[in-house]
Enzyme design. Structure first.
Site, mmCIF file in Angstrom:
data_model
loop_
_atom_site.group_PDB
_atom_site.id
_atom_site.type_symbol
_atom_site.label_atom_id
_atom_site.label_comp_id
_atom_site.label_asym_id
_atom_site.label_seq_id
_atom_site.Cartn_x
_atom_site.Cartn_y
_atom_site.Cartn_z
ATOM 1 N N HIS A 58 -8.221 2.313 0.372
ATOM 2 C CA HIS A 58 -8.430 2.260 -1.071
ATOM 3 C C HIS A 58 -9.894 2.408 -1.460
ATOM 4 O O HIS A 58 -10.257 2.152 -2.607
ATOM 5 C CB HIS A 58 -7.866 0.954 -1.640
ATOM 6 C CG HIS A 58 -6.380 0.854 -1.551
ATOM 7 N ND1 HIS A 58 -5.686 -0.261 -1.995
ATOM 8 C CD2 HIS A 58 -5.438 1.715 -1.072
ATOM 9 C CE1 HIS A 58 -4.383 -0.076 -1.782
ATOM 10 N NE2 HIS A 58 -4.216 1.114 -1.225
ATOM 11 N N ASP B 98 -5.811 -0.182 2.987
ATOM 12 C CA ASP B 98 -6.281 -0.899 1.795
ATOM 13 C C ASP B 98 -7.787 -0.720 1.706
ATOM 14 O O ASP B 98 -8.325 0.232 2.273
ATOM 15 C CB ASP B 98 -5.861 -2.373 1.843
ATOM 16 C CG ASP B 98 -5.661 -2.974 0.450
ATOM 17 O OD1 ASP B 98 -6.602 -2.911 -0.356
ATOM 18 O OD2 ASP B 98 -4.576 -3.504 0.171
#
Length: 373
Positions: free
Chosen positions: A234, A212
């Site tokens: 991410h 993430d």
């Protein structure tokens, strides 16, 4: 005979205090039961690789000013299935948290990972592995090796004058599916560093391998993120902003960092239908490699379950600079994606950027309908 017996007794008697003192050194912790005493009575604490029991925190929230805590050996955590549980809590003024050569802090993520992260109601897990709260006075967290955290790793909140450097956060063991996650990666929502309601925080020279956000600033001022290596996640993110108790981001610099094999490179996201402010953010000298979705992403339609496609304008985004953001995205990706609400974006600057490789056409509605080249 009597003389020999007396001699032996005397030698044993005088040997006992030295050995006993070594065993009872309250500042060198060899098992969890000694932690509270060390925190209350020592300024130079060594944690010598023990297991933290179920339902117990490694509580460093009451450190004396100017304390140093050094992790040695392997520190592990028994399973505590509780979304509200924080395995490690840190707080103090002018404190140093560091690690000796060869140490490891292992969060026991394999016991929790189910491919859902914080989105699972049935399988509870600690939402943040390390909470750094109200840590001030030029405090430092340095040279830690952390692996296998359950969901988010660092939650940095209410802190100021804090530097975090030289950390290796390695959650690559969660990349592959497990019996609970089906075809999905086992680990999910595994942000490296979440920063909120903090001022003058510096992240420098940290390596993050996760699934993430590498860094996510949801609120705060005067934040510097430099010399980062982000892999698998991410990217370098602002947000999501909106719908929280603090919704102001002002003065954030992402500098001289690499983002590789990640979903996004540089990302600014505001929550759909919410209000807030994102101002004075710079991405400069950011190198991208093999980005799978967006090289640069600014979107005002964000929801945790997925974007709505309809941007809202309650969060004002202003004075944003993209300078020398360069590198490659995958053929299935877009080099640029900018989706602003009506009149809510202003003062964007683009200079020296070169993002290539995207097979999907870039999409931008600000500052014009033509994306930066």
């Amino acid at each position: 005979m009597v003389r020999n017996i007396v001699s032996r007794l005397c030698s044993q008697l005088f040997a006992l205090p030295s050995s006993s003192l070594q065993e009872r050194d309250p500042c060198s912790v060899t098992e969890y039961s000694g932690l509270a005493t060390a925190v209350s009575s020592c300024k130079n604490i060594v944690l010598n690789g023990f297991q933290v029991p179920t339902g117990k925190q490694l509580d460093l929230s009451s450190l004396q000013n100017d304390s140093t805590v050094t992790f040695k050996g392997t520190t592990t955590f028994a399973t505590t299935a509780d979304n509200d549980f924080n395995p490690i809590v840190i707080s103090g003024s002018n404190i140093t948290i560091t690690g000796a050569s060869g140490h490891v802090i292992d969060g026991n993520g394999q016991a929790y990972w189910d491919g859902k992260g914080s989105n699972s109601n049935s399988n509870q897990k600690p939402d943040h592995f390390i909470v750094v709260q109200k840590t001030t006075g030029n405090s430092k967290i340095t040279n830690l090796n952390i692996q296998n955290w359950p969901v988010h790793c660092f939650d940095i909140t209410g802190s100021s004058q804090l530097t975090i450097s030289g950390l290796i956060l390695d959650n690559r063991a969660g990349d592959k599916p497990n019996a609970k996650s089906g075809s999905l990666p086992a680990a999910h929502n595994t942000d490296g560093f979440d920063i909120s309601s903090s001022d003058h925080v510096t992240l420098d020279n940290n390596h993050v391998y996760n699934q993430d956000d590498c860094v996510a600033v949801t609120s705060g001022t005067n934040i510097v993120v430099s010399n980062m290596y982000c892999s698998g996640g991410h990217g370098l993110s602002i947000g999501s902003v909106g719908g929280k108790s603090d919704n102001v981001v002002d003065g954030v610099q992402f500098l001289s960092s690499q983002v590789v094999n990640s979903q996004n490179g540089c990302r600014i996201k505001s929550n759909s239908g919410a209000t807030g402010t994102i101002n004075n953010v710079t991405y400069q000298n950011i190198a991208l490699t093999n980005i799978s979705t967006y090289g640069v992403d600014v979107q005002q339609d964000y929801l945790n379950g997925g974007p709505t496609g309809k941007p809202t304008n309650g969060v004002k985004i202003s004075n944003i600079k993209f300078i020398k953001v360069t590198g490659t995205v995958a053929s299935s990706a877009q080099d640029w994606f900018i989706l602003c609400g009506d009149g809510s974006c202003s003062g964007f600057t683009f200079s020296g950027n070169a993002i290539t490789g995207g097979g999907k056409t870039s999409s931008c509605n600000y500052p014009t309908n033509t994306c930066p080249s």
